[in-house]
Design an enzyme around this catalytic site. Sequence first.
Site, PDB file in Angstrom:
ATOM      1  N   GLY A  89      -0.883   1.524   4.126  1.00  0.00           N
ATOM      2  CA  GLY A  89      -1.982   2.604   4.610  1.00  0.00           C
ATOM      3  C   GLY A  89      -2.818   1.938   5.591  1.00  0.00           C
ATOM      4  CD  GLU A  90      -3.582   4.294   9.438  1.00  0.00           C
ATOM      5  OE1 GLU A  90      -3.772   3.468   9.955  1.00  0.00           O
ATOM      6  OE2 GLU A  90      -2.463   5.077   9.559  1.00  0.00           O
ATOM      7  NE  ARG A 102       5.150   5.711  -1.275  1.00  0.00           N
ATOM      8  CZ  ARG A 102       4.740   7.308  -1.324  1.00  0.00           C
ATOM      9  NH1 ARG A 102       5.459   8.043  -2.143  1.00  0.00           N
ATOM     10  NH2 ARG A 102       3.965   7.676  -0.327  1.00  0.00           N
ATOM     11  NE  ARG A 103       6.052   3.583   3.363  1.00  0.00           N
ATOM     12  CZ  ARG A 103       5.867   3.464   4.489  1.00  0.00           C
ATOM     13  NH1 ARG A 103       6.783   3.092   5.136  1.00  0.00           N
ATOM     14  NH2 ARG A 103       4.617   3.344   5.039  1.00  0.00           N
ATOM     15  CG  LEU A 145      -2.058   2.994  -4.710  1.00  0.00           C
ATOM     16  CD1 LEU A 145      -0.853   2.036  -3.479  1.00  0.00           C
ATOM     17  CD2 LEU A 145      -1.792   2.386  -6.060  1.00  0.00           C
ATOM     18  N   GLY A 146      -3.699   5.175  -2.314  1.00  0.00           N
ATOM     19  CA  GLY A 146      -4.270   6.452  -2.480  1.00  0.00           C
ATOM     20  C   GLY A 146      -3.422   7.480  -1.656  1.00  0.00           C
ATOM     21  CE1 TYR A 206     -10.059  11.189  -1.953  1.00  0.00           C
ATOM     22  CE2 TYR A 206     -12.440  11.008  -1.510  1.00  0.00           C
ATOM     23  CZ  TYR A 206     -11.071  10.417  -1.242  1.00  0.00           C
ATOM     24  OH  TYR A 206     -11.082   9.377  -0.496  1.00  0.00           O
ATOM     25  CE  LYS A 236     -10.404   8.022  -3.656  1.00  0.00           C
ATOM     26  NZ  LYS A 236      -9.175   7.137  -3.723  1.00  0.00           N
ATOM     27  CG  LEU A 252     -11.127   5.320   5.553  1.00  0.00           C
ATOM     28  CD1 LEU A 252      -9.839   5.046   5.090  1.00  0.00           C
ATOM     29  CD2 LEU A 252     -12.027   4.118   5.624  1.00  0.00           C
ATOM     30  NE  ARG A 289      -3.727  11.559   5.155  1.00  0.00           N
ATOM     31  CZ  ARG A 289      -4.127  10.517   4.491  1.00  0.00           C
ATOM     32  NH1 ARG A 289      -5.317  10.434   4.355  1.00  0.00           N
ATOM     33  NH2 ARG A 289      -3.367   9.719   3.793  1.00  0.00           N
TER      34      ARG A 289
END
Length: 296
Positions: A72-73, A96-97, A136-137, A187, A191, A214, A222
């Site tokens: 992720g970012e 996962r990859r 993670l998210g 959300y 959290k 972010l 997005r």
Amino acid sequence: MQVLWFRCDVIIPSVSLGILVVSVLIGSFFFLHEIQHEPDTERNCNMAEAAQSNWERYRTEGHQAFVLGYTGEVGKELMKELAAAKLYKRVVLIGRRQVELDPSFGPEFEQKVVDFEKLEEHAEVFEGLDTGYCALGTTRGKAGVKGFVRVDHDYVLIAAEMAKARGCKHFSLVSSQGANKNSSMLYTRTKGQVEEALKVMHFDRISIYRPGVLMCDRTEDRPGERVARVLLKPISYLFPTAITTPTETVARALINNAVAPSERKEEVYENKAIHQLSGTSKLCGSQNYQETSKSK
Ligand SMILES: NC(=O)c1ccc[n+]([C@@H]2O[C@H](COP(=O)([O-])OP(=O)(O)OC[C@H]3O[C@@H](n4cnc5c(N)ncnc54)[C@H](OP(=O)(O)O)[C@@H]3O)[C@@H](O)[C@H]2O)c1
């Protein structure tokens, strides 16, 4: 000029004045928030200032870490920081990859592909890793309500439990501004609930970060976030710690804090504190801060 039931020559100046007043009020609020010193300002700024010497000491201690969410970012920035700082003997990237890692990254980086739905079958990946970073998210738009809770809540907690059972002492979570277990919004409530659950797991040290929106060139499209980032750019320039956080700032804060000795078992860093820890806060270098520090 009469248009329907109102007059443009009255309404336009009134609306303009209204917008001006609201802008000045919001600007003043952000400005005061920006310059306000909090009890931990000095501690956070000192951690950033001592980062280089803490890195050197930490490197000699032979720590081993894992990163969840490394594709992720925030995760990508964290990997760059970790690769440059060379703080760990081993960094296990759990995802996962498989992705292609920057060839400049050292041999300490290992990727482990796991099925998060059957994480217990991959327990060995956490073996002997004393430090964990979790970025993670997903989003509700992408995964739906259940999917969002599954990733942002369940996966985080299952991974944290497994890591703790296998030697993780310090767990760092990238949460979010506004996290609150009692919130009416999915959300921020999710959290907040994860944060609370992590706190009662009794890690030797738990560090929670609550960044704002972010700021990054997100690989994934997005549209909503893209528009928000454009609109927030001026605010981020004028009031950097108000509601935005560059991903590299989060990453730097994560490691500057991880290497610093801490007397606290539980730490929650709001957006402003994240900027201070990363060493990017103007408040740390300000005259006001330096004078406060000296007089103590
Ligand atoms: N977006 C914001 O402005 C914002 C603001 C404040 C806080 N945050 C929070 O900060 C954290 C990091 O944000 P980010 O923008 O860096 O996240 P991101 O770019 O969306 O990356 C999320 C990470 O989670 C992994 N992931 C997502 N769904 C998964 C699934 N079903 N199974 C396994 N792994 C999965 C992704 O793996 P893949 O690459 O394989 O998808 C990726 O590594 C998140 O918790 C987020 O909620 C975000």
